[in-house]
Structures are given as C-alpha cells and as structure tokens.
Design a protein around this motif. Structure first.
Motif, short mmCIF file in Angstrom:
data_model
loop_
_atom_site.label_atom_id
_atom_site.label_comp_id
_atom_site.label_asym_id
_atom_site.label_seq_id
_atom_site.Cartn_x
_atom_site.Cartn_y
_atom_site.Cartn_z
N LEU A 1 0.80 -1.26 0.03
CA LEU A 1 0.18 0.08 0.15
C LEU A 1 0.80 1.17 0.02
O LEU A 1 0.52 2.12 -0.57
N SER A 2 2.21 1.16 0.79
CA SER A 2 2.81 2.38 0.69
C SER A 2 3.50 2.56 -0.57
O SER A 2 3.63 3.80 -0.94
N VAL B 1 -6.79 -0.48 -0.96
CA VAL B 1 -7.04 -0.64 0.50
C VAL B 1 -8.30 -1.57 0.73
O VAL B 1 -8.31 -2.46 1.28
N MET C 1 -13.56 4.87 5.20
CA MET C 1 -12.64 4.49 6.21
C MET C 1 -13.35 3.75 7.33
O MET C 1 -13.01 2.62 7.78
N SER D 1 0.19 6.80 13.53
CA SER D 1 0.27 6.88 12.33
C SER D 1 1.77 7.24 11.97
O SER D 1 2.32 8.38 12.36
N THR E 1 -9.37 10.60 1.30
CA THR E 1 -8.59 9.18 1.36
C THR E 1 -8.84 8.43 0.15
O THR E 1 -7.94 7.50 -0.15
N PRO F 1 -7.95 3.39 10.41
CA PRO F 1 -7.80 4.78 9.80
C PRO F 1 -6.64 5.40 10.50
O PRO F 1 -6.18 4.91 11.20
N PRO F 2 -6.37 6.54 9.94
CA PRO F 2 -5.04 7.34 10.15
C PRO F 2 -5.15 7.71 11.64
O PRO F 2 -6.36 8.47 12.15
N ARG G 1 -1.99 0.42 9.99
CA ARG G 1 -2.48 1.39 10.26
C ARG G 1 -2.33 2.47 8.97
O ARG G 1 -1.24 2.52 8.30
N PHE G 2 -3.26 3.23 8.59
CA PHE G 2 -3.23 4.08 7.58
C PHE G 2 -2.24 5.06 7.49
O PHE G 2 -1.91 5.69 8.76
N VAL H 1 -7.52 -2.54 8.06
CA VAL H 1 -6.71 -1.36 7.69
C VAL H 1 -7.62 -0.32 8.59
O VAL H 1 -8.83 0.19 8.48
N PHE I 1 2.00 3.37 5.30
CA PHE I 1 1.23 2.32 5.86
C PHE I 1 2.12 1.58 6.91
O PHE I 1 3.11 1.33 6.37
#
Length: 557
Positions: free
Chosen positions: A190-191, A205, A370, A223, A366, A217-218, A235-236, A215, A227
């Motif tokens: 994801l990153s 996601v 989420m 965070s 996002t 939310p931030p 963690r977002f 997953v 990710f």
C-alpha cells in the motif's frame, strides 16, 4: 512452502509480482499450482497466442488428469513431459530439433530464430535439413514433416524459459512474503501505491480489507508517513491523506515524540505552521486522524478557524521592538516582562456529522470509506431484490437467470465512441467488492437520467468475458419495490439434510404461492451453492408463517 502454494492456488495475488491481473488470477485458480515449474509455465502461457491456441487448456487438463499428454514422437517425451506434451518454451523447440534431427544446440538456436521470424526461404531450407536429419534417426519423411509443422506452429508462441523462470522466482518470493508476513507485506505494498490517485489507492485498500486484513484509519499519535503493520492490523499512513506532504508528516512525527498530542488545540500550538495550512488540518480531521482525541469531527472542523484565528491574533500581539504595546508574553497588560496568556477558545457543542456525511468526507480525502460503507444501510433491503453479490459473480453459471447485484455507484467515467456517441462506465461497489458496469450508448440514453454518483441501486444484466456487467436494467433503491423482482433465500444445511422431509418442504412452498422467486442456498462446511428455482414463486410473508422446518432458514425475504 505450503502457505505459498495455498495462496497461489486461491489466486490471492494482489501485490505479487506478475500475478495481479484478473486473467492470470483466473488461470491460477484453474491451474492449482503445486510446484515451481507450474509457476514458470503460467507466466509463459499467459499471452494471447497460447491462450487462443488451446495450449493452456491442454496443460491444465493434462495436469489434473482430465486428458492424457500427447507427444509428437515418443523420443520427445523426456523433453515435453514437464509441460504435458505442450511445446511451450523456446528451449524445447531447440531440444526437439536436437533429439529428432541431430541439430547441434547452435544450429537449433538458428532454427528457433528462423521459426520466430517466419522467413519463407529460410524455413524451406531448415525444413529440408530437419527432414534429412530425422531420416538419419529412422523417422520417415511424412512423420518428420508433420512433426516439423507442429514444432513450427508452437515455436511462434514459444517463450524463453530462462526469462520466465527468473520472473517466476520473483513471483514466488513475493508470494512467500505475502503468505507468511501478510500484514507487513500489504503495508509495504500500500505504501508503494501512495502516489497513485486517491481512487486507485482506495481500491487497493479495499482489496486488502477483502483479504481479511483490517486497515485502521489514520491516527495523529500513532500513524507513520507510510502504511505500517501494527500486530495483525495495518494503520493508514498520514502521507496517504490528500494534501499532506512528506515534510509535514516528518514534522508532525518529530513534534509528538515522547509527548502525544492531547487535543486539536494542543496540536495547532505545537506544529510548525509554515508547513501547515487550513486544508491540511481539515483533511486530517475528515480522515479521522483526531478521532482518538475527539471523535466529533464536525466540532473539530467548526473550531478549526476559531483556533487559527486565536493563534493569529496572539502572534500579532507580540510586542515589536521599540513599540509601546502589549507583548505576547504579557500576562497582566502592565508588565512587559510577563507572558501573554494564550487561552484555548471555548469549545462549541455541536452534533457530529451523520454517518453518510462522515463517510463522504473520508472518501474525499483518502479515496475510500474508512469507518464503514454507505452500502451497509441498504444491505438488508438489497438482499430481497438481488440474486447474488458482486463477490459471487466469478462463480455464476447458467443463462436462464441473469445476475442481479446491488451496490453504490462509486464513480462514473464518460467515454466517447469512434462514432462520437457517449457511453458510461460505472464502478459499482458493496462493502467488500466492486465491478465495472459498462453502459453502451443506446442503453445510456435510457439510463442517464436515473444514474448518479453515490446512488444505491440494483443492476441486472449479463456478464461479459472480462467480468464486467452489461446492464439491461438499473433500479435505484428508492422505489425498488415497484420495479424489481423480489427474491426469497432459503438456507439449507446439507450436513443435516437427512432431517429434511423434501416432500413436506415442496408442499410448503406450493402452499405459499406469490411473486417472489426462491433461491436455495445449499451449504456445507467448505462451500455454498445457490440455486434459483425458476418455476417456483412464493409470498414471503406467507412463507414465514408456514415454514417452521428444521434445517431450513428464511434468511432474506
């Protein structure tokens, strides 16, 4: 590694090198890879030529014992046994020429190149050389000619095995990491997608969540920029929130070290305002980054301009040199050496956003919902007017009943055909899956006035070869009762089937005649099969009254 091969057999290959496309995943499900050589073959076969020639079907059918391998000549069995008689690799073309016609490997490579380029004069010379060499090995001219033609046919599809093997090794390695370290692998994956469009990242996601990994939310206090795997969840990343840049995230993380943020007011006072602006604050709030401090997002958004204004006024109150005015560090208004007291403005008491507004805000900043999904509010009703879910569509069989699915229109993409007509591609999604709905110009003229982004609707149509829906009908959830077929689902536990009196069950269905179609869901511990009874229509309310039968559960009516 057993976990790796299970992952490959289930085609859970998002993020796995070379194995992400829908077509290749479909091939993996049929192939049931259980050895490294199968993976090499899969990458070599997934090309238009082999797919269209029947090579793939031959390989799969022979692997699973549904057909027997056919070898052009008995002496070629050692060469082609690995691929069940299919001439798949360029190296096999060379080996065939060497075994049958005595070619050196250098000469065989010349033959391979000639076959690939299909130069008539060169091929005629090679054919004569091949027949001559085969005759010396006791193979008659007619048989040798047929074998040459067969090799020539497959040589056009041949793939370099060493290249495919190198790719397959990377595919295997990434599959191994995903199978054995799923949270860490998917966080890294994801990153790697963070610079993609929000909608694209949101899709990935959603795929990760669908695989069973949560997953979250931030969070402004936990965070990181990317990710990150935290135990069994991901963690977002703060950097994945719209308009929140690298330098801003680095500063936020640096300022919180050893001293977590306690409120939005505390956060605003401590961050470097040269790296922040109002939209960054807003997007972090909308994404839920402050929920761990204060879950009332509307309250924070309404207080934000008040806080920023208070901070700005405090900055202006700092006493310039040689100016006779109050300093920021003046507490009583008289002593220039004191400290100006910066008080937190009083918090306004406001009701938080409703669920729909909150989800829309999350999607805006996002690329995904989420904390939930707007489809959830309609899910129970959708079950009554659909005969499958989006996730079930790959298993759909039969043409007598058209698939009918429910979802939210997540996006609308307008396209212009070569003739200049307008068509539309919708992305329909439920809480777990999504699918493209392709509306061609003639249908779009009928549907354009009722379709809009964000609407909940049911779509009935047919599946095309790409796994898209070509709709015959789109019905908004509002008023669906008047315009759509209703269904009743009956769940039957097959492990308890001996307790079900089938005659009594069928008589019960007949006694509750109505307009709703019946879907039987036959279940065991491993799988479920859904069967639509085309000629059976019931009244759901009557059926609930007369169906107190063991093993049968009316779970959507």
């Amino acid at each position: 590694d057993a976990k790796t091969f299970t992952l490959l057999q289930e085609a859970d290959t998002m993020g796995v090198f070379q194995l992400e496309s829908d077509g290749l995943r479909a091939m993996l499900r049929k192939l049931k890879v259980d050895r490294f050589e199968d993976l090499i073959a899969a990458l070599a076969m997934y090309r238009p030529g082999p797919l269209e020639s029947g090579m793939v079907d031959q390989y799969i059918d022979c692997k699973h014992g549904r057909a027997k391998p056919h070898y052009p000549h008995p002496s070629l069995e050692p060469v082609l046994k690995e691929t069940y008689g299919v001439i798949l690799y360029q190296e096999q073309v060379m080996q065939c020429a060497s075994v049958l016609a005595g070619y050196t490997l250098g000469e065989a490579d010349m033959l391979r190149r000639a076959m690939g380029k299909k130069k008539i004069e060169v091929m005629q010379a090679q054919r004569a050389k091949f027949l001559e060499g085969a005759e010396k090995n006791g193979i008659d001219g007619k048989t040798a000619g047929a074998i040459f033609d067969n090799i020539e046919k497959f040589a056009g599809y041949g793939f370099n095995k060493s290249h495919s093997a190198a790719y397959a090794l990377i595919s295997y390695d990434t599959a191994y990491l995903k199978a054995n370290y799923p949270q860490e692998f998917m966080a890294a994956y994801l990153s790697s997608q963070m610079k993609a469009k929000k909608e694209v990242l949101g899709h990935y996601v959603l795929e990760v969540r669908r695989s069973g990994i949560q997953v979250l939310p931030p969070d402004i206090n936990s965070s990181m920029e990317n990710f990150a795997a935290v135990g069994k969840v991901i963690r977002f990343g703060l950097g994945a929130v719209s308009r929140v840049g690298h330098n801003t995230v680095e500063m936020i993380i640096q300022k919180r070290k050893g001293n977590p943020y306690t409120s939005l007011w505390d956060f605003i006072q401590r961050v470097d305002m040269s790296l922040m602006n109002k939209s960054v604050f807003e997007n972090l709030i909308k994404a839920g980054a402050f929920d761990g401090i204060n879950p009332n997002r509307r309250q924070l958004l309404e207080m934000l301009p008040v806080y920023l204004d208070a901070l700005q006024k405090a900055a202006k109150a700092k006493k310039p040199k040689n100016a006779n005015q109050l300093s920021l560090f003046n507490t009583d208004g008289n002593d220039d050496t004191g400290a100006y007291e910066l008080r937190e403005p009083d918090m306004r008491q406001v009701k938080d956003f409703d669920e729909h507004e909150k989800l829309d805000n999350e999607k805006e900043v996002t690329g995904l919902y989420m904390s939930g999904h707007p489809y959830e509010a309609h899910q129970e009703k959708m079950l009554q007017y659909t005969n499958c879910t989006i996730g079930d569509l790959p298993n759909w069989k039969g043409d007598s009943v058209k698939p009918c699915v429910g979802g939210i229109v997540a996006s609308m993409t307008m396209k212009t055909t070569k003739k200049g007509d307008t068509m539309c591609i919708l992305q329909l999604e439920d809480t777990e899956n999504s699918i493209d709905v392709v509306i061609f110009p003639n249908k779009w003229q009928e549907m354009k006035d009722i379709v809009n982004k964000g609407m909940a609707c049911i779509v009935e149509g047919r599946l095309d070869d790409r796994g898209q829906i070509l709709p015959d009908k789109i019905v908004p959830i509002n008023g669906v009762e008047l315009r759509a077929q209703r269904y009743v689902r009956l769940k039957i536990d097959m492990s308890q089937r001996e307790r079900l009196d089938m005659k009594k069950f069928l008589l019960t269905l007949m006694s509750a005649r109505g307009k709703a179609k019946v879907i039987l869901e036959l279940m065991n511990d491993e799988e479920t099969m859904s069967i639509c009874l085309n000629d059976c229509r019931v009244d759901p309310d009557k059926l609930k009254e007369v169906l107190p039968i063991d093993c049968v559960d009316v779970f959507a009516a």
